[in-house]
Motif scaffolding. Structure first.
Motif, PDB file in Angstrom:
ATOM      1  N   SER A  34       0.843  -1.192   0.000  1.00  0.00           N
ATOM      2  CA  SER A  34       0.000   0.000   0.000  1.00  0.00           C
ATOM      3  C   SER A  34       0.882   1.248   0.000  1.00  0.00           C
ATOM      4  N   GLU A  35       0.296   2.339  -0.409  1.00  0.00           N
ATOM      5  CA  GLU A  35       1.032   3.607  -0.437  1.00  0.00           C
ATOM      6  C   GLU A  35       1.532   3.973   0.959  1.00  0.00           C
ATOM      7  N   ARG A  36       0.723   3.703   1.956  1.00  0.00           N
ATOM      8  CA  ARG A  36       1.106   4.020   3.340  1.00  0.00           C
ATOM      9  C   ARG A  36       2.298   3.174   3.789  1.00  0.00           C
ATOM     10  N   SER A  37       2.304   1.899   3.447  1.00  0.00           N
ATOM     11  CA  SER A  37       3.428   1.028   3.803  1.00  0.00           C
ATOM     12  C   SER A  37       4.714   1.493   3.131  1.00  0.00           C
ATOM     13  N   ILE A  38       4.590   1.892   1.881  1.00  0.00           N
ATOM     14  CA  ILE A  38       5.756   2.378   1.146  1.00  0.00           C
ATOM     15  C   ILE A  38       6.265   3.675   1.769  1.00  0.00           C
ATOM     16  N   ALA A  39       5.353   4.572   2.136  1.00  0.00           N
ATOM     17  CA  ALA A  39       5.748   5.842   2.758  1.00  0.00           C
ATOM     18  C   ALA A  39       6.471   5.595   4.081  1.00  0.00           C
ATOM     19  N   THR A  40       5.990   4.638   4.853  1.00  0.00           N
ATOM     20  CA  THR A  40       6.642   4.298   6.119  1.00  0.00           C
ATOM     21  C   THR A  40       8.045   3.761   5.866  1.00  0.00           C
ATOM     22  N   TYR A  41       8.180   2.905   4.875  1.00  0.00           N
ATOM     23  CA  TYR A  41       9.484   2.350   4.531  1.00  0.00           C
ATOM     24  C   TYR A  41      10.448   3.450   4.085  1.00  0.00           C
ATOM     25  N   ILE A  42       9.977   4.358   3.252  1.00  0.00           N
ATOM     26  CA  ILE A  42      10.821   5.463   2.775  1.00  0.00           C
ATOM     27  C   ILE A  42      11.282   6.317   3.951  1.00  0.00           C
ATOM     28  N   SER A  43      10.382   6.616   4.870  1.00  0.00           N
ATOM     29  CA  SER A  43      10.744   7.411   6.048  1.00  0.00           C
ATOM     30  C   SER A  43      11.802   6.705   6.886  1.00  0.00           C
ATOM     31  N   THR A  44      11.666   5.399   7.028  1.00  0.00           N
ATOM     32  CA  THR A  44      12.642   4.623   7.791  1.00  0.00           C
ATOM     33  C   THR A  44      14.014   4.672   7.128  1.00  0.00           C
ATOM     34  N   VAL A  45      14.042   4.531   5.822  1.00  0.00           N
ATOM     35  CA  VAL A  45      15.312   4.575   5.095  1.00  0.00           C
ATOM     36  C   VAL A  45      15.967   5.942   5.249  1.00  0.00           C
ATOM     37  N   PHE A  46      15.186   7.012   5.111  1.00  0.00           N
ATOM     38  CA  PHE A  46      15.738   8.359   5.265  1.00  0.00           C
ATOM     39  C   PHE A  46      16.252   8.574   6.684  1.00  0.00           C
ATOM     40  N   ARG A  47      15.519   8.094   7.677  1.00  0.00           N
ATOM     41  CA  ARG A  47      15.922   8.256   9.073  1.00  0.00           C
ATOM     42  C   ARG A  47      17.235   7.518   9.332  1.00  0.00           C
ATOM     43  N   GLU A  48      17.350   6.293   8.831  1.00  0.00           N
ATOM     44  CA  GLU A  48      18.576   5.515   9.011  1.00  0.00           C
ATOM     45  C   GLU A  48      19.758   6.189   8.322  1.00  0.00           C
ATOM     46  N   ASP A  49      19.507   6.762   7.166  1.00  0.00           N
ATOM     47  CA  ASP A  49      20.573   7.408   6.412  1.00  0.00           C
ATOM     48  C   ASP A  49      21.080   8.658   7.125  1.00  0.00           C
ATOM     49  N   ARG A  50      20.220   9.316   7.870  1.00  0.00           N
ATOM     50  CA  ARG A  50      20.601  10.562   8.531  1.00  0.00           C
ATOM     51  C   ARG A  50      21.234  10.340   9.906  1.00  0.00           C
ATOM     52  N   LYS A  51      21.248   9.105  10.401  1.00  0.00           N
ATOM     53  CA  LYS A  51      21.860   8.825  11.696  1.00  0.00           C
ATOM     54  C   LYS A  51      23.362   9.065  11.614  1.00  0.00           C
ATOM     55  N   PRO A  52      23.925   9.638  12.672  1.00  0.00           N
ATOM     56  CA  PRO A  52      25.386   9.810  12.661  1.00  0.00           C
ATOM     57  C   PRO A  52      26.071   8.446  12.710  1.00  0.00           C
ATOM     58  N   ARG A  53      27.119   8.331  11.961  1.00  0.00           N
ATOM     59  CA  ARG A  53      27.840   7.057  11.902  1.00  0.00           C
ATOM     60  C   ARG A  53      29.057   7.125  12.804  1.00  0.00           C
ATOM     61  N   ASN A  54      29.342   6.022  13.432  1.00  0.00           N
ATOM     62  CA  ASN A  54      30.503   5.944  14.303  1.00  0.00           C
ATOM     63  C   ASN A  54      31.669   5.394  13.484  1.00  0.00           C
ATOM     64  N   TYR A  55      32.544   6.263  13.046  1.00  0.00           N
ATOM     65  CA  TYR A  55      33.643   5.862  12.182  1.00  0.00           C
ATOM     66  C   TYR A  55      34.717   5.084  12.939  1.00  0.00           C
ATOM     67  N   GLN A  56      34.761   5.178  14.256  1.00  0.00           N
ATOM     68  CA  GLN A  56      35.729   4.414  15.033  1.00  0.00           C
ATOM     69  C   GLN A  56      35.465   2.919  14.882  1.00  0.00           C
ATOM     70  N   ASP A  57      34.196   2.519  14.880  1.00  0.00           N
ATOM     71  CA  ASP A  57      33.854   1.104  14.728  1.00  0.00           C
ATOM     72  C   ASP A  57      34.319   0.569  13.383  1.00  0.00           C
TER      73      ASP A  57
END
Length: 61
Positions: A34-57
């Protein structure tokens, strides 16, 4: 989040839903998400992409 980004994500979700590009399999049959499921997935991907990454790991691996 800016208004343009919200509009972009909603247009992307609508496009993917209309074209039936994202599907799931239920009882051996492909069904469009559904369009709503896709929108939720897109939001999750964008949120994960914007998380700060720990380069030490990454350096320790």
């Amino acid at each position: 989040m800016g208004e343009k980004m919200k509009t972009y994500k909603s247009h992307l979700a609508r496009f993917l839903a209309e074209k039936g590009l994202l599907v799931y399999i239920e009882n051996g049959e492909c069904k469009s998400l559904s369009e709503r499921s896709i929108a939720t997935y897109i939001s999750t991907v964008f949120r994960e992409d914007r998380k700060p990454r720990n380069y030490q790991d990454k350096k320790q691996k």
